[in-house]
Write a protein that holds these residues in place. Sequence first.
Motif, PDB file in Angstrom:
ATOM      1  N   PHE A  49       0.830  -1.208   0.000  1.00  5.56           N
ATOM      2  CA  PHE A  49       0.000   0.000   0.000  1.00  5.56           C
ATOM      3  C   PHE A  49       0.863   1.257   0.000  1.00  5.56           C
ATOM      4  CE2 PHE A  49      -1.582   3.578   2.367  1.00  5.56           C
ATOM      5  CZ  PHE A  49      -2.596   3.975   1.507  1.00  5.56           C
ATOM      6  N   MET A  50       1.848   1.311   0.894  1.00 10.59           N
ATOM      7  CA  MET A  50       2.670   2.517   1.009  1.00 10.59           C
ATOM      8  C   MET A  50       3.455   2.794  -0.270  1.00 10.59           C
ATOM      9  SD  MET A  50       1.731   3.734   3.774  1.00 10.59           S
ATOM     10  CE  MET A  50       2.637   4.648   4.981  1.00 10.59           C
ATOM     11  N   LEU A  51       3.931   1.739  -0.920  1.00  9.67           N
ATOM     12  CA  LEU A  51       4.615   1.918  -2.198  1.00  9.67           C
ATOM     13  C   LEU A  51       3.642   2.472  -3.234  1.00  9.67           C
ATOM     14  CD1 LEU A  51       7.048   1.633  -4.089  1.00  9.67           C
ATOM     15  CD2 LEU A  51       6.359  -0.751  -4.457  1.00  9.67           C
ATOM     16  N   THR A  52       2.452   1.885  -3.315  1.00  9.96           N
ATOM     17  CA  THR A  52       1.436   2.355  -4.261  1.00  9.96           C
ATOM     18  C   THR A  52       1.082   3.812  -3.986  1.00  9.96           C
ATOM     19  OG1 THR A  52       0.550   0.109  -4.447  1.00  9.96           O
ATOM     20  CG2 THR A  52      -0.893   1.905  -5.132  1.00  9.96           C
ATOM     21  N   ALA A  53       0.901   4.145  -2.712  1.00  6.84           N
ATOM     22  CA  ALA A  53       0.548   5.515  -2.338  1.00  6.84           C
ATOM     23  C   ALA A  53       1.682   6.483  -2.670  1.00  6.84           C
ATOM     24  CB  ALA A  53       0.211   5.575  -0.850  1.00  6.84           C
ATOM     25  N   ASP A  54       2.920   6.094  -2.373  1.00  4.92           N
ATOM     26  CA  ASP A  54       4.059   6.965  -2.649  1.00  4.92           C
ATOM     27  C   ASP A  54       4.184   7.232  -4.139  1.00  4.92           C
ATOM     28  OD1 ASP A  54       6.283   8.573  -2.101  1.00  4.92           O
ATOM     29  OD2 ASP A  54       7.658   6.884  -1.978  1.00  4.92           O
ATOM     30  N   VAL A  55       4.032   6.192  -4.950  1.00  2.00           N
ATOM     31  CA  VAL A  55       4.123   6.377  -6.407  1.00  2.00           C
ATOM     32  C   VAL A  55       3.007   7.309  -6.877  1.00  2.00           C
ATOM     33  CG1 VAL A  55       3.906   5.210  -8.640  1.00  2.00           C
ATOM     34  CG2 VAL A  55       5.341   4.210  -6.837  1.00  2.00           C
ATOM     35  N   ALA A  56       1.786   7.110  -6.381  1.00  2.00           N
ATOM     36  CA  ALA A  56       0.667   7.972  -6.777  1.00  2.00           C
ATOM     37  C   ALA A  56       0.927   9.423  -6.374  1.00  2.00           C
ATOM     38  CB  ALA A  56      -0.636   7.466  -6.156  1.00  2.00           C
ATOM     39  N   LEU A  57       1.457   9.627  -5.176  1.00  2.00           N
ATOM     40  CA  LEU A  57       1.781  10.984  -4.743  1.00  2.00           C
ATOM     41  C   LEU A  57       2.881  11.590  -5.611  1.00  2.00           C
ATOM     42  CD1 LEU A  57       1.655  10.503  -0.881  1.00  2.00           C
ATOM     43  CD2 LEU A  57       0.199  12.051  -2.214  1.00  2.00           C
ATOM     44  N   ARG A  58       3.894  10.808  -5.910  1.00  3.58           N
ATOM     45  CA  ARG A  58       5.002  11.320  -6.728  1.00  3.58           C
ATOM     46  C   ARG A  58       4.536  11.643  -8.146  1.00  3.58           C
ATOM     47  NH1 ARG A  58      10.303  10.429  -4.375  1.00  3.58           N
ATOM     48  NH2 ARG A  58      10.048   9.369  -2.365  1.00  3.58           N
ATOM     49  N   GLU A  59       3.581  10.887  -8.652  1.00  2.00           N
ATOM     50  CA  GLU A  59       3.025  11.211  -9.974  1.00  2.00           C
ATOM     51  C   GLU A  59       2.317  12.569  -9.944  1.00  2.00           C
ATOM     52  OE1 GLU A  59       1.753   7.606 -12.634  1.00  2.00           O
ATOM     53  OE2 GLU A  59       0.995   7.278 -10.580  1.00  2.00           O
ATOM     54  N   ARG A 123       5.822  -0.459 -14.574  1.00  2.77           N
ATOM     55  CA  ARG A 123       5.832   0.980 -14.833  1.00  2.77           C
ATOM     56  C   ARG A 123       7.035   1.653 -14.177  1.00  2.77           C
ATOM     57  NH1 ARG A 123       0.894   3.167 -12.508  1.00  2.77           N
ATOM     58  NH2 ARG A 123       1.571   5.141 -13.364  1.00  2.77           N
ATOM     59  N   LEU A 124       7.471   1.106 -13.026  1.00  4.74           N
ATOM     60  CA  LEU A 124       8.649   1.635 -12.344  1.00  4.74           C
ATOM     61  C   LEU A 124       9.952   1.159 -12.994  1.00  4.74           C
ATOM     62  CD1 LEU A 124       7.465   1.136  -8.668  1.00  4.74           C
ATOM     63  CD2 LEU A 124       7.895   3.341  -9.791  1.00  4.74           C
ATOM     64  N   GLY A 125       9.849   0.176 -13.895  1.00  3.66           N
ATOM     65  CA  GLY A 125      11.042  -0.353 -14.547  1.00  3.66           C
ATOM     66  C   GLY A 125      11.756  -1.399 -13.728  1.00  3.66           C
ATOM     67  N   VAL A 126      11.022  -2.090 -12.857  1.00  2.78           N
ATOM     68  CA  VAL A 126      11.584  -3.173 -12.050  1.00  2.78           C
ATOM     69  C   VAL A 126      11.165  -4.477 -12.713  1.00  2.78           C
ATOM     70  CG1 VAL A 126      11.650  -4.260  -9.781  1.00  2.78           C
ATOM     71  CG2 VAL A 126      11.433  -1.770  -9.961  1.00  2.78           C
ATOM     72  N   VAL A 127      12.132  -5.174 -13.287  1.00  3.08           N
ATOM     73  CA  VAL A 127      11.858  -6.375 -14.082  1.00  3.08           C
ATOM     74  C   VAL A 127      12.508  -7.569 -13.398  1.00  3.08           C
ATOM     75  CG1 VAL A 127      12.114  -7.450 -16.352  1.00  3.08           C
ATOM     76  CG2 VAL A 127      11.879  -4.949 -16.161  1.00  3.08           C
ATOM     77  N   ARG A 128      11.704  -8.573 -13.098  1.00  5.88           N
ATOM     78  CA  ARG A 128      12.227  -9.798 -12.487  1.00  5.88           C
ATOM     79  C   ARG A 128      12.837 -10.673 -13.577  1.00  5.88           C
ATOM     80  NH1 ARG A 128       8.596 -13.515  -8.614  1.00  5.88           N
ATOM     81  NH2 ARG A 128       8.404 -11.528  -7.584  1.00  5.88           N
ATOM     82  N   HIS A 138      13.836   2.892 -19.465  1.00  5.15           N
ATOM     83  CA  HIS A 138      12.885   3.540 -20.368  1.00  5.15           C
ATOM     84  C   HIS A 138      11.448   3.400 -19.880  1.00  5.15           C
ATOM     85  CE1 HIS A 138      16.147   4.220 -23.138  1.00  5.15           C
ATOM     86  NE2 HIS A 138      16.459   2.944 -23.077  1.00  5.15           N
ATOM     87  N   ALA A 139      11.250   2.757 -18.748  1.00  7.27           N
ATOM     88  CA  ALA A 139       9.906   2.600 -18.185  1.00  7.27           C
ATOM     89  C   ALA A 139       9.351   3.989 -17.839  1.00  7.27           C
ATOM     90  CB  ALA A 139       9.959   1.720 -16.939  1.00  7.27           C
ATOM     91  N   PRO A 140       8.034   4.141 -17.933  1.00  7.10           N
ATOM     92  CA  PRO A 140       7.450   5.474 -17.725  1.00  7.10           C
ATOM     93  C   PRO A 140       7.694   6.082 -16.344  1.00  7.10           C
ATOM     94  CG  PRO A 140       5.736   3.798 -17.980  1.00  7.10           C
ATOM     95  CD  PRO A 140       7.040   3.143 -18.287  1.00  7.10           C
ATOM     96  N   ARG A 145      11.136   5.500  -9.506  1.00  5.30           N
ATOM     97  CA  ARG A 145      11.872   4.406  -8.862  1.00  5.30           C
ATOM     98  C   ARG A 145      13.204   4.911  -8.320  1.00  5.30           C
ATOM     99  NH1 ARG A 145      13.931   1.654 -13.014  1.00  5.30           N
ATOM    100  NH2 ARG A 145      15.948   2.563 -12.554  1.00  5.30           N
ATOM    101  N   ARG A 146      13.899   5.673  -9.125  1.00  7.92           N
ATOM    102  CA  ARG A 146      15.191   6.209  -8.686  1.00  7.92           C
ATOM    103  C   ARG A 146      15.017   7.176  -7.511  1.00  7.92           C
ATOM    104  NH1 ARG A 146      15.812   6.151 -14.325  1.00  7.92           N
ATOM    105  NH2 ARG A 146      15.280   8.371 -14.469  1.00  7.92           N
TER     106      ARG A 146
END
Length: 154
Positions: A49-59, A123-128, A138-140, A145-146
């Motif tokens: 949740f916190m990761l999702t929220a942080d990304v949404a806020l940063r967007e 979307r963050l460019g984290v590929v397993r 090149h991920a959006p 992420r950085r």
Amino acid sequence: AGLLDEKEAWRRLVDRIAGAGERGGGRDLWQTSARFSDVQRIYWGGTAFMLTADVALRERGNSLDQVVAAAQAAWLETADRTWHGRDCFAELDAALGEPFLLPLVEQHGRRRSLPPMDALFARLGVVRTEEGIEFDEHAPLAHIRRAIMAGAAE
């Protein structure tokens, strides 16, 4: 905190959130948390949740770091008060100036399983990969992420 390199930190996030996502037991996250019945699901579900929220806020041009710093004064002024989860998110929204995090956490808490995180990681460019984690620069949302791993200064 710099204890892990960036790839190892993201690998652990991806792996552990995926592991918690496989758990559930038919209860939503609020019920699981109230009964303290599955610590791993509670912890990693909260992390998702916190990761999702942080990304949404940063967007939106903000960050969870900034919102928490803004809300911290209210928490410190009322050190004798017990702050419950929803109260904390309401205070974060007050610092943000709009209802954003509390509605998001309410929605997340009612889920019986974690939301699919693969799309967010992509979307963050984290590929397993078989070797671990690779980054797609090149991920959006690679810049987000950085910034997340750079810390509060970014």
